[in-house]
Design a protein around this motif. Structure first.
Motif, PDB file in Angstrom:
ATOM      1  N   ALA A 137       0.825  -1.210   0.000  1.00  0.00           N
ATOM      2  CA  ALA A 137       0.000   0.000   0.000  1.00  0.00           C
ATOM      3  C   ALA A 137       0.858   1.258   0.000  1.00  0.00           C
ATOM      4  O   ALA A 137       0.585   2.214  -0.748  1.00  0.00           O
ATOM      5  CB  ALA A 137      -0.928  -0.021   1.217  1.00  0.00           C
ATOM      6  N   PHE A 138       1.918   1.270   0.840  1.00  0.00           N
ATOM      7  CA  PHE A 138       2.768   2.454   0.911  1.00  0.00           C
ATOM      8  C   PHE A 138       3.496   2.698  -0.412  1.00  0.00           C
ATOM      9  O   PHE A 138       3.561   3.838  -0.897  1.00  0.00           O
ATOM     10  CB  PHE A 138       3.780   2.301   2.045  1.00  0.00           C
ATOM     11  N   LEU A 139       4.044   1.654  -1.009  1.00  0.00           N
ATOM     12  CA  LEU A 139       4.796   1.827  -2.257  1.00  0.00           C
ATOM     13  C   LEU A 139       3.886   2.236  -3.403  1.00  0.00           C
ATOM     14  O   LEU A 139       4.273   3.083  -4.236  1.00  0.00           O
ATOM     15  CB  LEU A 139       5.537   0.532  -2.596  1.00  0.00           C
ATOM     16  N   LEU A 140       2.696   1.667  -3.474  1.00  0.00           N
ATOM     17  CA  LEU A 140       1.763   2.076  -4.527  1.00  0.00           C
ATOM     18  C   LEU A 140       1.373   3.547  -4.380  1.00  0.00           C
ATOM     19  O   LEU A 140       1.324   4.299  -5.372  1.00  0.00           O
ATOM     20  CB  LEU A 140       0.517   1.184  -4.484  1.00  0.00           C
ATOM     21  N   ALA A 141       1.099   3.959  -3.145  1.00  0.00           N
ATOM     22  CA  ALA A 141       0.755   5.364  -2.919  1.00  0.00           C
ATOM     23  C   ALA A 141       1.931   6.282  -3.245  1.00  0.00           C
ATOM     24  O   ALA A 141       1.751   7.348  -3.846  1.00  0.00           O
ATOM     25  CB  ALA A 141       0.310   5.553  -1.464  1.00  0.00           C
ATOM     26  N   LYS A 142       3.137   5.885  -2.873  1.00  0.00           N
ATOM     27  CA  LYS A 142       4.313   6.727  -3.118  1.00  0.00           C
ATOM     28  C   LYS A 142       4.606   6.833  -4.611  1.00  0.00           C
ATOM     29  O   LYS A 142       4.971   7.907  -5.109  1.00  0.00           O
ATOM     30  CB  LYS A 142       5.531   6.169  -2.391  1.00  0.00           C
ATOM     31  N   VAL A 143       4.461   5.724  -5.329  1.00  0.00           N
ATOM     32  CA  VAL A 143       4.717   5.763  -6.774  1.00  0.00           C
ATOM     33  C   VAL A 143       3.695   6.650  -7.479  1.00  0.00           C
ATOM     34  O   VAL A 143       4.037   7.379  -8.424  1.00  0.00           O
ATOM     35  CB  VAL A 143       4.684   4.318  -7.334  1.00  0.00           C
ATOM     36  N   ILE A 144       2.438   6.616  -7.022  1.00  0.00           N
ATOM     37  CA  ILE A 144       1.396   7.410  -7.672  1.00  0.00           C
ATOM     38  C   ILE A 144       1.523   8.894  -7.333  1.00  0.00           C
ATOM     39  O   ILE A 144       1.389   9.778  -8.210  1.00  0.00           O
ATOM     40  CB  ILE A 144       0.005   6.883  -7.263  1.00  0.00           C
ATOM     41  N   LEU A 145       1.820   9.195  -6.060  1.00  0.00           N
ATOM     42  CA  LEU A 145       1.790  10.591  -5.609  1.00  0.00           C
ATOM     43  C   LEU A 145       3.131  11.308  -5.694  1.00  0.00           C
ATOM     44  O   LEU A 145       3.165  12.542  -5.831  1.00  0.00           O
ATOM     45  CB  LEU A 145       1.284  10.646  -4.164  1.00  0.00           C
ATOM     46  N   SER A 146       4.244  10.593  -5.573  1.00  0.00           N
ATOM     47  CA  SER A 146       5.545  11.255  -5.476  1.00  0.00           C
ATOM     48  C   SER A 146       6.114  11.575  -6.863  1.00  0.00           C
ATOM     49  O   SER A 146       5.518  11.260  -7.895  1.00  0.00           O
ATOM     50  CB  SER A 146       6.527  10.367  -4.709  1.00  0.00           C
ATOM     51  N   LYS A 147       7.323  12.170  -6.815  1.00  0.00           N
ATOM     52  CA  LYS A 147       8.024  12.545  -8.038  1.00  0.00           C
ATOM     53  C   LYS A 147       9.332  11.772  -8.175  1.00  0.00           C
ATOM     54  O   LYS A 147      10.342  12.305  -8.643  1.00  0.00           O
ATOM     55  CB  LYS A 147       8.324  14.045  -8.013  1.00  0.00           C
ATOM     56  N   LEU A 148       9.318  10.506  -7.783  1.00  0.00           N
ATOM     57  CA  LEU A 148      10.543   9.721  -7.805  1.00  0.00           C
ATOM     58  C   LEU A 148      11.015   9.424  -9.222  1.00  0.00           C
ATOM     59  O   LEU A 148      12.221   9.303  -9.454  1.00  0.00           O
ATOM     60  CB  LEU A 148      10.317   8.400  -7.046  1.00  0.00           C
ATOM     61  N   PHE A 149      10.107   9.286 -10.155  1.00  0.00           N
ATOM     62  CA  PHE A 149      10.508   8.906 -11.504  1.00  0.00           C
ATOM     63  C   PHE A 149      11.321   9.991 -12.206  1.00  0.00           C
ATOM     64  O   PHE A 149      12.052   9.699 -13.161  1.00  0.00           O
ATOM     65  CB  PHE A 149       9.269   8.583 -12.346  1.00  0.00           C
ATOM     66  N   SER A 150      11.217  11.206 -11.724  1.00  0.00           N
ATOM     67  CA  SER A 150      11.988  12.299 -12.327  1.00  0.00           C
ATOM     68  C   SER A 150      13.393  12.418 -11.744  1.00  0.00           C
ATOM     69  O   SER A 150      14.146  13.308 -12.139  1.00  0.00           O
ATOM     70  CB  SER A 150      11.245  13.627 -12.123  1.00  0.00           C
ATOM     71  N   GLN A 151      13.761  11.531 -10.810  1.00  0.00           N
ATOM     72  CA  GLN A 151      15.065  11.619 -10.145  1.00  0.00           C
ATOM     73  C   GLN A 151      16.053  10.555 -10.621  1.00  0.00           C
ATOM     74  O   GLN A 151      17.030  10.288  -9.943  1.00  0.00           O
ATOM     75  CB  GLN A 151      14.872  11.501  -8.634  1.00  0.00           C
ATOM     76  N   GLY A 152      15.791   9.948 -11.737  1.00  0.00           N
ATOM     77  CA  GLY A 152      16.745   8.989 -12.276  1.00  0.00           C
ATOM     78  C   GLY A 152      16.327   7.550 -12.040  1.00  0.00           C
ATOM     79  O   GLY A 152      15.175   7.245 -11.699  1.00  0.00           O
ATOM     80  N   ALA A 153      17.318   6.653 -12.198  1.00  0.00           N
ATOM     81  CA  ALA A 153      17.039   5.220 -12.144  1.00  0.00           C
ATOM     82  C   ALA A 153      16.597   4.759 -10.764  1.00  0.00           C
ATOM     83  O   ALA A 153      15.802   3.820 -10.645  1.00  0.00           O
ATOM     84  CB  ALA A 153      18.276   4.438 -12.576  1.00  0.00           C
ATOM     85  N   PHE A 154      17.098   5.399  -9.706  1.00  0.00           N
ATOM     86  CA  PHE A 154      16.736   4.957  -8.367  1.00  0.00           C
ATOM     87  C   PHE A 154      15.261   5.204  -8.058  1.00  0.00           C
ATOM     88  O   PHE A 154      14.713   4.580  -7.140  1.00  0.00           O
ATOM     89  CB  PHE A 154      17.606   5.659  -7.327  1.00  0.00           C
ATOM     90  N   GLY A 155      14.626   6.092  -8.790  1.00  0.00           N
ATOM     91  CA  GLY A 155      13.193   6.290  -8.632  1.00  0.00           C
ATOM     92  C   GLY A 155      12.394   5.071  -9.042  1.00  0.00           C
ATOM     93  O   GLY A 155      11.258   4.874  -8.587  1.00  0.00           O
ATOM     94  N   TYR A 156      12.984   4.232  -9.899  1.00  0.00           N
ATOM     95  CA  TYR A 156      12.346   2.975 -10.299  1.00  0.00           C
ATOM     96  C   TYR A 156      12.850   1.786  -9.462  1.00  0.00           C
ATOM     97  O   TYR A 156      12.076   0.898  -9.103  1.00  0.00           O
ATOM     98  CB  TYR A 156      12.627   2.677 -11.783  1.00  0.00           C
TER      99      TYR A 156
END
Length: 235
Positions: free
Chosen positions: A135-154
């Protein structure tokens, strides 16, 4: 031929199976029984089974691997000290990876406490950690901006998600069934040893009694001889 009633058939079947089981138990070597019981008791004295120990090692690997990836991410994004202050002291849910590391620590503490310290034999603890992680990871992937920070965002969210579900699969399909099977085997061996102790041992060679030969044949021969002698005298 009249068919037997169902109650009589079940009684006959039960008696035959019980006699067969008793014969099987009696045929088991007592030395083998004691060796099996001692081996199972030795496993119980160890306190934790081999498969459960492997599970705890994998949970530890989960924490160390996520920690290693987080440290690499800190070092890549401008140095450990500066990035650590930015992600921990100035924590931001939408851009920090610190919460993913805390999620790994949460899984480690709950699972080690439940399955190593308390030796729990139920799946509720792993279900709790997996549900919270998913639940936490799904919410973070949907709401956060991790994908714009490079490979570690994935990498970090995907790795944490996969490790949590591997732990669930390993416990539910390996640890708990194998321990239940070993416990049932121990009960069967103990029951067999108790039955074997109640059954009297078979007669040995020295216990067989051979009666002396009957003298009936010799008496008949003596009488026949006397009759023949009398017949000769009469002649």
């Amino acid at each position: 031929m009249l068919p037997l009633p169902e109650d009589m058939e079940s009684a006959l079947t039960g008696s035959q199976s019980s006699r067969a089981s008793l014969r099987d138990v009696h045929s088991i070597n007592p030395t083998q029984l004691m060796a099996r019981i001692e081996s199972y008791e030795g496993r119980e004295k160890k306190g934790i089974s081999d498969v459960r120990r492997t599970f705890c090692l994998f949970v530890t690997f989960d924490l160390l691997f996520v920690t290693l990836l987080w440290i690499i991410e800190l070092n890549v994004n401008g140095g450990i000290e500066n990035t650590l202050e930015k992600e921990v002291v100035q924590y931001d849910y939408y851009s920090s990876y610190f919460d993913i590391f805390l999620l790994a620590v949460f899984r480690f503490k709950v699972l080690i406490l439940a399955y190593a310290v308390c030796r729990l034999r139920h799946w509720w603890a792993i279900a709790l950690t997996t549900a919270v992680t998913s639940a936490f990871l799904l919410a973070k992937v949907i709401l956060s901006k991790l994908f714009s920070q490079g490979a570690f965002g994935y990498v970090l969210p995907i790795i944490s998600f996969i490790l949590a579900w591997i732990e669930t699969w390993f416990l539910d399909f390996k640890v708990l069934p194998q321990e239940a099977e070993e416990e049932s085997r121990l009960l069967i061996v103990q029951d067999a040893s108790e039955r074997a102790a109640l059954i009297p041992a078979g007669l040995s060679d020295g216990q067989f009694y051979s009666p002396p030969e009957s003298e009936a044949g010799s008496e008949e021969e003596a009488e026949e001889k006397q009759d023949n002698e009398k017949a000769l005298l009469d002649l």
